[in-house]
Each structure stands twice: as structure tokens, then as C-alpha cells.
Design an enzyme around this catalytic site. Structure first.
Site, PDB file in Angstrom:
ATOM      1  N   GLY A  11       0.838  -1.203   0.000  1.00  0.00           N
ATOM      2  CA  GLY A  11       0.000   0.000   0.000  1.00  0.00           C
ATOM      3  C   GLY A  11       0.868   1.247   0.000  1.00  0.00           C
ATOM      4  N   ARG A  72       0.820  -4.707  -5.577  1.00  0.00           N
ATOM      5  CA  ARG A  72       0.934  -5.972  -4.841  1.00  0.00           C
ATOM      6  C   ARG A  72       1.159  -7.018  -5.935  1.00  0.00           C
ATOM      7  NH1 ARG A  72      -0.662  -4.247   0.214  1.00  0.00           N
ATOM      8  NH2 ARG A  72      -2.401  -2.780   0.267  1.00  0.00           N
ATOM      9  N   ASP A 103       5.619  -5.233   5.941  1.00  0.00           N
ATOM     10  CA  ASP A 103       6.239  -6.536   6.223  1.00  0.00           C
ATOM     11  C   ASP A 103       6.232  -7.469   5.014  1.00  0.00           C
ATOM     12  OD1 ASP A 103       3.513  -6.810   6.433  1.00  0.00           O
ATOM     13  OD2 ASP A 103       3.553  -8.128   8.178  1.00  0.00           O
ATOM     14  N   THR A 126       4.214   2.376   5.595  1.00  0.00           N
ATOM     15  CA  THR A 126       2.834   1.890   5.672  1.00  0.00           C
ATOM     16  C   THR A 126       2.069   2.726   6.704  1.00  0.00           C
ATOM     17  OG1 THR A 126       1.410   0.071   6.422  1.00  0.00           O
ATOM     18  CG2 THR A 126       3.662   0.038   7.241  1.00  0.00           C
ATOM     19  N   ASP A 128      -0.132   1.664   8.518  1.00  0.00           N
ATOM     20  CA  ASP A 128      -0.644   0.781   9.578  1.00  0.00           C
ATOM     21  C   ASP A 128       0.140   0.829  10.890  1.00  0.00           C
ATOM     22  OD1 ASP A 128      -2.399   0.032   7.628  1.00  0.00           O
ATOM     23  OD2 ASP A 128      -1.570  -1.962   7.302  1.00  0.00           O
ATOM     24  N   ASP A 130       2.428  -1.197  11.801  1.00  0.00           N
ATOM     25  CA  ASP A 130       2.310  -2.576  12.304  1.00  0.00           C
ATOM     26  C   ASP A 130       3.636  -3.327  12.362  1.00  0.00           C
ATOM     27  OD1 ASP A 130       2.646  -2.679   9.576  1.00  0.00           O
ATOM     28  OD2 ASP A 130       1.001  -4.068   9.196  1.00  0.00           O
ATOM     29  N   ARG A 172      -5.261  -2.983   8.874  1.00  0.00           N
ATOM     30  CA  ARG A 172      -5.157  -4.443   8.731  1.00  0.00           C
ATOM     31  C   ARG A 172      -5.360  -5.133  10.078  1.00  0.00           C
ATOM     32  NH1 ARG A 172      -3.349  -6.695   3.954  1.00  0.00           N
ATOM     33  NH2 ARG A 172      -2.340  -4.926   3.005  1.00  0.00           N
TER      34      ARG A 172
HETATM   35  N1  LIG Z   1       6.012 -14.277   1.406  1.00  0.00           N
HETATM   36  C1  LIG Z   1       6.351 -13.486   0.388  1.00  0.00           C
HETATM   37  N2  LIG Z   1       7.263 -13.880  -0.515  1.00  0.00           N
HETATM   38  C2  LIG Z   1       7.617 -13.088  -1.545  1.00  0.00           C
HETATM   39  N3  LIG Z   1       7.102 -11.874  -1.766  1.00  0.00           N
HETATM   40  C3  LIG Z   1       6.191 -11.425  -0.907  1.00  0.00           C
HETATM   41  C4  LIG Z   1       5.761 -12.190   0.227  1.00  0.00           C
HETATM   42  N4  LIG Z   1       4.859 -11.471   0.908  1.00  0.00           N
HETATM   43  C5  LIG Z   1       4.710 -10.321   0.237  1.00  0.00           C
HETATM   44  N5  LIG Z   1       5.510 -10.268  -0.847  1.00  0.00           N
HETATM   45  C6  LIG Z   1       5.585  -9.231  -1.874  1.00  0.00           C
HETATM   46  O1  LIG Z   1       5.450  -7.936  -1.299  1.00  0.00           O
HETATM   47  C7  LIG Z   1       4.305  -7.282  -1.864  1.00  0.00           C
HETATM   48  C8  LIG Z   1       3.722  -6.338  -0.842  1.00  0.00           C
HETATM   49  O2  LIG Z   1       3.254  -7.060   0.276  1.00  0.00           O
HETATM   50  P1  LIG Z   1       1.899  -6.664   1.004  1.00  0.00           P
HETATM   51  O3  LIG Z   1       1.715  -7.614   2.120  1.00  0.00           O
HETATM   52  O4  LIG Z   1       0.809  -6.557  -0.009  1.00  0.00           O
HETATM   53  O5  LIG Z   1       2.153  -5.167   1.503  1.00  0.00           O
HETATM   54  P2  LIG Z   1       3.120  -4.587   2.633  1.00  0.00           P
HETATM   55  O6  LIG Z   1       4.511  -4.616   2.125  1.00  0.00           O
HETATM   56  O7  LIG Z   1       2.605  -3.211   2.815  1.00  0.00           O
HETATM   57  O8  LIG Z   1       2.929  -5.470   3.850  1.00  0.00           O
HETATM   58  C9  LIG Z   1       3.398  -8.429  -2.294  1.00  0.00           C
HETATM   59  O9  LIG Z   1       2.466  -8.055  -3.265  1.00  0.00           O
HETATM   60  C10 LIG Z   1       4.412  -9.423  -2.826  1.00  0.00           C
HETATM   61  O10 LIG Z   1       4.826  -9.109  -4.135  1.00  0.00           O
HETATM   62  O1  LIG Z   2      -5.638  -0.777  -1.004  1.00  0.00           O
HETATM   63  P1  LIG Z   2      -5.835  -2.225  -0.749  1.00  0.00           P
HETATM   64  O2  LIG Z   2      -4.984  -3.070  -1.613  1.00  0.00           O
HETATM   65  O3  LIG Z   2      -7.274  -2.584  -0.791  1.00  0.00           O
HETATM   66  O4  LIG Z   2      -5.342  -2.547   0.718  1.00  0.00           O
HETATM   67  C1  LIG Z   2      -5.956  -2.094   1.869  1.00  0.00           C
HETATM   68  C2  LIG Z   2      -4.967  -2.273   2.995  1.00  0.00           C
HETATM   69  O5  LIG Z   2      -3.859  -1.449   2.777  1.00  0.00           O
HETATM   70  C3  LIG Z   2      -3.583  -0.674   3.938  1.00  0.00           C
HETATM   71  O6  LIG Z   2      -4.152   0.597   3.738  1.00  0.00           O
HETATM   72  C4  LIG Z   2      -2.101  -0.499   4.095  1.00  0.00           C
HETATM   73  O7  LIG Z   2      -1.535  -1.751   4.241  1.00  0.00           O
HETATM   74  P2  LIG Z   2      -0.075  -2.116   3.764  1.00  0.00           P
HETATM   75  O8  LIG Z   2       0.743  -0.886   3.964  1.00  0.00           O
HETATM   76  O9  LIG Z   2       0.312  -3.245   4.650  1.00  0.00           O
HETATM   77  O10 LIG Z   2      -0.138  -2.513   2.348  1.00  0.00           O
HETATM   78  C5  LIG Z   2      -4.282  -1.415   5.074  1.00  0.00           C
HETATM   79  O11 LIG Z   2      -4.566  -0.576   6.154  1.00  0.00           O
HETATM   80  C6  LIG Z   2      -5.507  -1.925   4.359  1.00  0.00           C
HETATM   81  O12 LIG Z   2      -6.030  -3.060   4.992  1.00  0.00           O
END
Ligand SMILES: Nc1ncnc2c1ncn2[C@@H]1O[C@H](COP(=O)(O)OP(=O)(O)O)[C@@H](O)[C@H]1O
Ligand SMILES: O=P(O)(O)OC[C@H]1O[C@](O)(COP(=O)(O)O)[C@@H](O)[C@@H]1O
Length: 320
Positions: A11, A72, A103, A126, A128, A130, A172
Site C-alpha cells: 500500500g 501488490r 512486512d 505503511t 498501519d 504494524d 489491517r
Molecule cells: N512471502 C512473500 N514472498 C515473496 N514476496 C512477498 C511475500 N509477501 C509479500 N511479498 C511481496 O510484497 C508485496 C507487498 O506485500 P503486502 O503484504 O501486499 O504489503 P506490505 O509490504 O505493505 O505489507 C506483495 O504483493 C508481494 O509481491
Molecule cells: O488498497 P488495498 O490493496 O485494498 O489494501 C488495503 C490495505 O492497505 C492498507 O491501507 C495499508 O496496508 P499495507 O501498507 O500493509 O499494504 C491497510 O490498512 C488496508 O487493509
């Protein structure tokens, strides 16, 4: 190290642009070539990469979103996808990668390092808040202010109509946005995933407040608990008080970053580049007690995040 890359992933968050600017300008200051990778890991796989310079990051420190775009990426979750990504990095001569995200994005960086030996540094971006290893993530402060602005407005109409107002905010599985804005906005109740709540107690608090002469009742609900509309109906049924739900949604992710987020992003972006120059890898940068710190990415991802119980209890006392 001669060439580094920077990408934003997951995000978006206000302040990401300030972090990109810091990475680029500190990189150039250190004599590096800095390449911008667009659309997160998807853009990496597809080779959406361009040279950045001081000018490409001018006039962005005040802007929300991310000039690099974000995504993502499902493909990057596969070994094959990451192999493609690594090959692209090799073709472009990128020896170190700065990943700005949460994360999930850090897990992706960790895998690139473990599977291919690429040097990676993570910056927490982020709304969040978190991530356990850092006191704050980039974007959290601005999101709080956006929510606060909405709460203030909702309080007006809630007071005029003598209604209960439930505000569902993002985060989240993390309740920090609800917790901090609930305290700062003077809400009557805060419902977050980290703390148990009792529906009957909540209704009792609402009725008692009304009897004591409270003109409004604001409930901050974290999306990790969710169900604002349903909860509003149930509260109205039980208490007989008109109740409305507002789900703030993506408005929380936009807007010009606060001073706090800009300063934090600038400090973290600069430090990430310094670490790569020192030959470090698989580290994430953060802030602890207003000091910029860095720790091992595996350690950071393994840390269990604890909610701020003290703040939760304080909000309860002050809202009475
Ligand atoms: N277990 C994983 N292994 C490899 N890539 C990952 C994994 N988890 C997340 N990613 C990559 O990081 C991107 C962002 O993760 P996401 O959880 O959507 O957001 P954030 O980084 O904000 O937590 C994912 O779309 C994916 O491409
Ligand atoms: O915009 P999307 O893909 O619907 O995701 C919504 C999620 O992204 C966030 O805004 C930010 O989350 P991340 O930074 O972990 O991606 C969360 O608070 C929410 O649950």
C-alpha cells in the site's frame, strides 16, 4: 557498490516520496547511480526501471502517494517470479536494492537476499504502524491527522443529532490508527483487534454516557475487528439511540505528508543508502526513541508486535 535501485511496494503511504527523494539525493551525494523501479516488484520483473537524478525527485517532498507507483505482485511471490526479478537487476547492474513498504515487501526483499545474495535494505512505509521493531512507520502520522480531521467533523453532526457514530479505520490486523486517533479525538470507545471487547459493556457505556448528558458518542473501530454497519444496527437495536457508521477507507492513505512523516522519511531514506555504502545487507531501518536504528531483517520480521496497552487504558479513563 556503484548502482542501487529503489522501489515502493504494497500500500502507498504519505511520506514515501520524501523517502525516495532522500534515497536518490543521498545516493548521488555518495557518488552512486540510483535507478527508480516502478510499480513495485511487478515493475522489477517487467524491467520498468529508469535513471533518477536530483531533478527527478524535485517538488515531491510535499506530495502524497508515490511517484514510483506501487503494486501488490502475485508473480513475485513465486520462485520463478523472483528469478526473473533478479535477472532484471543483473541486466541493469543494480547491486543494492532499497525497498520501501511493509512486512510483505520486506519478506520479498529478504527472499531476494537469501536466494540470490542481493544486498537489500528495507524502509518501513505503511500507514498501519504494524512493524514491531520501529516506533513509527512512514505515513502513520499523516493518516492519524486525516482520521482526526474526519472525527472532528463527525463529532459535529453526531452532537447535533445526538447520535452514536462508529468510525471504521484502516490498519489491517493492527489497531494503532484506531487507538491513537481514538485517544487524540476524544472518542468514547476504542475497539481494536489486540484488546477484547464486550458488546454489552459497550452498550452500557453508551447509555450511561447519554444519561450523564454526553451529547455525542464516538466509537473508533479498527478494520481488523470490522463490521461497522452491522455493529451500528446492533447498537441502535439494543440502546434505542440512532447510530451511524462511517468507513473512512482509502482517504486515509492520501494527502500531503505531515512534517513528522517528511522528517522521518528523509532520515530513514538517507540511512538506508549509508548502510548499503557500508556494505550492509538484509537490514531494515526504523526509529526508536527518536534515534534512527537498523536491525537484521529476519529478526525484524520475527518480532511480535505488542499493542500499546498503556495508551488503551489511558483513553478509557479520559473518555469517561
Ligand atoms: N512471502 C512473500 N514472498 C515473496 N514476496 C512477498 C511475500 N509477501 C509479500 N511479498 C511481496 O510484497 C508485496 C507487498 O506485500 P503486502 O503484504 O501486499 O504489503 P506490505 O509490504 O505493505 O505489507 C506483495 O504483493 C508481494 O509481491
Ligand atoms: O488498497 P488495498 O490493496 O485494498 O489494501 C488495503 C490495505 O492497505 C492498507 O491501507 C495499508 O496496508 P499495507 O501498507 O500493509 O499494504 C491497510 O490498512 C488496508 O487493509
Amino acid at each position: 557498490m556503484r548502482t542501487i535501485g529503489v522501489l515502493t511496494s504494497g500500500g502507498d503511504a504519505p511520506g514515501m516520496n520524501a523517502a525516495i527523494r532522500a534515497v536518490v539525493r543521498m545516493g548521488i551525494h555518495k557518488g552512486l547511480r540510483v535507478m527508480g523501479i516502478q510499480r513495485g516488484y511487478n515493475g522489477l520483473i517487467n524491467g520498468e526501471i529508469y535513471d533518477m537524478n536530483r531533478a527527478t525527485v524535485s517538488d515531491i517532498i510535499q506530495r502524497g502517494g508515490t511517484i514510483l507507483k506501487t503494486a501488490r505482485s502475485e508473480e513475485f511471490r513465486t520462485e520463478e517470479g523472483r528469478k526473473k526479478a533478479y535477472n532484471v537487476l543483473k541486466v541493469f547492474g543494480i547491486e543494492g536494492l532499497v525497498v520501501i513498504g511493509g512486512d510483505g515487501s520486506f519478506t520479498g526483499a529478504q527472499k531476494l537476499s537469501q536466494e540470490f545474495g542481493l544486498k537489500t535494505i528495507g524502509i518501513p512505509g505503511t500507514i498501519d504502524n504494524d512493524l514491531a521493531y520501529t516506533d513509527y512507520t512512514i505515513g502513520f502520522d499523516t493518516a492519524q491527522n486525516t482520521v482526526l480531521d474526519a472525527i472532528n467533523k463527525l463529532r459535529d453532526t453526531s452532537t447535533s443529532h445526538e447520535r452514536v457514530s462508529i468510525v471504521e479505520v484502516m490498519g489491517r490486523r493492527c489497531g494503532d490508527i484506531a487507538l491513537y486517533t481514538g485517544l487524540a479525538g476524544g472518542s468514547e470507545s476504542i475497539i481494536i483487534p489486540e484488546e477484547d471487547y464486550n458488546f454489552d459493556e459497550l452498550c452500557k457505556t453508551i447509555i450511561e454516557g447519554k444519561v450523564r448528558g454526553k451529547l455525542h458518542n464516538l466509537i473508533l473501530l479498527a478494520e481488523g475487528v470490522g463490521g461497522a454497519e452491522e455493529m451500528a444496527k446492533k447498537i441502535q437495536d439494543v440502546t434505542g439511540i440512532d447510530t451511524r457508521a462511517t468507513v473512512l477507507g482509502h482517504i486515509q492513505r492520501g494527502g500531503s505528508p505531515s512534517a513528522f512523516d517528511r522528517v522521518l522519511a528523509s532520515r530513514l531514506g538517507a540511512r538506508a543508502v549509508e548502510l548499503l555504502c557500508e556494505g550492509k545487507s538484509q537490514r531494515v531501518v526504523g526509529i526508536k526513541d527518536n534515534k534512527i536504528v537498523d536491525i537484521d531483517i529476519n529478526e525484524a520480521l520475527a518480532m511480535k508486535r505488542e499493542s500499546n496497552r498503556e495508551l488503551y487504558e489511558l483513553a478509557k479513563i479520559l473518555s469517561y
